[in-house]
Design an enzyme around this catalytic site. Structure first.
Site, PDB file in Angstrom:
ATOM      1  N   THR A   1      -3.747   9.621  -3.517  1.00  0.00           N
ATOM      2  CA  THR A   1      -3.645   9.696  -2.050  1.00  0.00           C
ATOM      3  C   THR A   1      -2.391  10.459  -1.642  1.00  0.00           C
ATOM      4  O   THR A   1      -2.431  11.304  -0.740  1.00  0.00           O
ATOM      5  CB  THR A   1      -3.637   8.275  -1.458  1.00  0.00           C
ATOM      6  OG1 THR A   1      -4.879   7.665  -1.793  1.00  0.00           O
ATOM      7  CG2 THR A   1      -3.493   8.290   0.054  1.00  0.00           C
TER       8      THR A   1
ATOM      9  N   GLU B   1       0.843  -1.219   0.000  1.00  0.00           N
ATOM     10  CA  GLU B   1       0.000   0.000   0.000  1.00  0.00           C
ATOM     11  C   GLU B   1       0.873   1.263   0.000  1.00  0.00           C
ATOM     12  O   GLU B   1       0.523   2.271  -0.631  1.00  0.00           O
ATOM     13  CB  GLU B   1      -0.902  -0.045   1.242  1.00  0.00           C
ATOM     14  CG  GLU B   1      -1.640   1.223   1.613  1.00  0.00           C
ATOM     15  CD  GLU B   1      -2.945   1.399   0.866  1.00  0.00           C
ATOM     16  OE1 GLU B   1      -2.910   1.368  -0.364  1.00  0.00           O
ATOM     17  OE2 GLU B   1      -3.980   1.580   1.526  1.00  0.00           O
TER      18      GLU B   1
HETATM   19  N1  HSE Z   1      -6.090   7.688   5.784  1.00  0.00           N
HETATM   20  C1  HSE Z   1      -5.682   7.769   4.404  1.00  0.00           C
HETATM   21  C2  HSE Z   1      -5.757   9.214   3.956  1.00  0.00           C
HETATM   22  C3  HSE Z   1      -6.566   6.900   3.576  1.00  0.00           C
HETATM   23  O1  HSE Z   1      -6.764   9.864   4.241  1.00  0.00           O
HETATM   24  O2  HSE Z   1      -4.824   9.693   3.329  1.00  0.00           O
HETATM   25  C4  HSE Z   1      -6.248   6.873   2.119  1.00  0.00           C
HETATM   26  O3  HSE Z   1      -7.144   5.997   1.459  1.00  0.00           O
END
Ligand code: HSE
Length: 307
Positions: free
Chosen positions: A181, A128
């Site tokens: 992201t 990931e």
């Molecule tokens: N917690 C992460 C973010 C999740 O908000 O960047 C990404 O899917």
């Protein structure tokens, strides 16, 4: 067993007040993988459907996660990972997490399950991490374990499966725009005002208490985000309007799914989730951006074998 076919659930992370520490698995949305033992010692990635993904195992989240697991176990065997990419990368519902988690879960099964599902987590996180440029478990943990999970701590990793009322259902709108992201994380920065931190951890505690006691009103008033939503919502066209529509239609809460662009409405019951979905679709359609609409319960199982 030389081959395994699995369903890897899509996931919704953050859940408004739980940036990087809360996530849940969806029941009706996810991707399929077939993993086979290879006759040589190579890892190979094949894709049967969906938007193009890197097939070089060193650049593919599933390949990187699998390599991390095999190196950890000192295994020299090869595997072929076939991915039906049904969750679009950059959708905010755990596309990379599903591939990374599926690879380690499936290979572990083919090896006779030397590791527990919890022990697979760091390897899925390693995969990931190449997609999000960060070490976060709030998509891979619910994908692997199912249900609603809390990452209580990252160092050491401590993941808790939460109790939740079984009537919860989600509506997801996935606008067909891509938010990376890694880029969305740079918007958050590394500082938070104390008053926002106090509000956020109050809500996080409230949400977990509400989930445990089945108090839908407490769940609803705790689904507030003082951290990511103010800094990311401008990336999602029609966000404020969709939020007003969802809450007016009776959703318990509305927020950004992960780093977006998907948004979620948490509802009491599938009927309400479908009703909210219709209203959200009507609100989003005039923007002329293609979108998918999903309604789903929370998947309690995590990754599962497809017979
Ligand atoms: N917690 C992460 C973010 C999740 O908000 O960047 C990404 O899917």
């Amino acid at each position: 067993m030389d081959m395994i076919r699995i369903f890897c659930p899509a996931t919704v992370s953050n859940l408004s007040c739980g940036y990087d520490v809360l996530g849940l698995a969806l029941e009706q949305v996810g991707e399929e993988m077939i993993i086979r033992k290879a006759s040589d010692d190579q890892l190979t990635i094949r894709q049967t459907e969906g938007p193009e993904i890197p097939l070089d195992p060193a650049k593919n989240v599933a390949g990187v996660a699998a390599r991390s697991l095999l190196d950890h176990l000192g295994i020299k065997e090869g595997f072929e990972i076939e991915i039906a990419k049904r969750i679009k990368p950059g959708s905010g519902i755990g596309s990379s997490a599903a591939s990374a988690s599926g690879a380690v879960w499936g290979i572990n099964q083919l090896l006779g399950a030397p590791l527990s599902t919890m022990e697979l987590l760091p390897h899925a996180m390693t995969g990931e991490a190449i997609a999000s440029n960060a070490w976060h478990a709030d998509n891979v943990a619910p994908c692997l374990l199912g249900g609603f999970v809390l990452i209580r701590s990252y160092d050491p990793l401590d993941v808790i499966q939460l109790s939740f009322p079984n009537d919860l259902a989600l509506t997801i709108i996935h606008p067909h725009i891509e938010i990376k992201t890694a880029e969305a994380r740079t918007l958050i920065g590394d500082k938070i005002l104390l008053k926002n931190a106090v509000a956020q951890w109050g809500n996080l505690g409230g949400l977990i208490a509400g989930l445990a006691s089945g108090d839908h009103d407490l769940i609803s008033r705790s689904l507030v985000d003082h951290l990511a939503e103010p800094k990311r919502k401008h990336l999602i066209p029609g966000y404020d309007e969709m939020k007003s529509v969802a809450l007016a239609a009776g959703a318990l809460g509305f927020g950004i799914s992960g780093s977006g662009p998907s948004v979620f409405a948490l509802c009491k019951g599938m009927k309400k989730a479908e009703e909210v979905g219709e209203k959200l679709a009507a609100s989003f359609s005039p923007l002329n951006i293609a979108f998918d609409l999903h309604c789903s319960r929370i998947h309690t199982e995590g990754i599962r074998i497809i017979p």
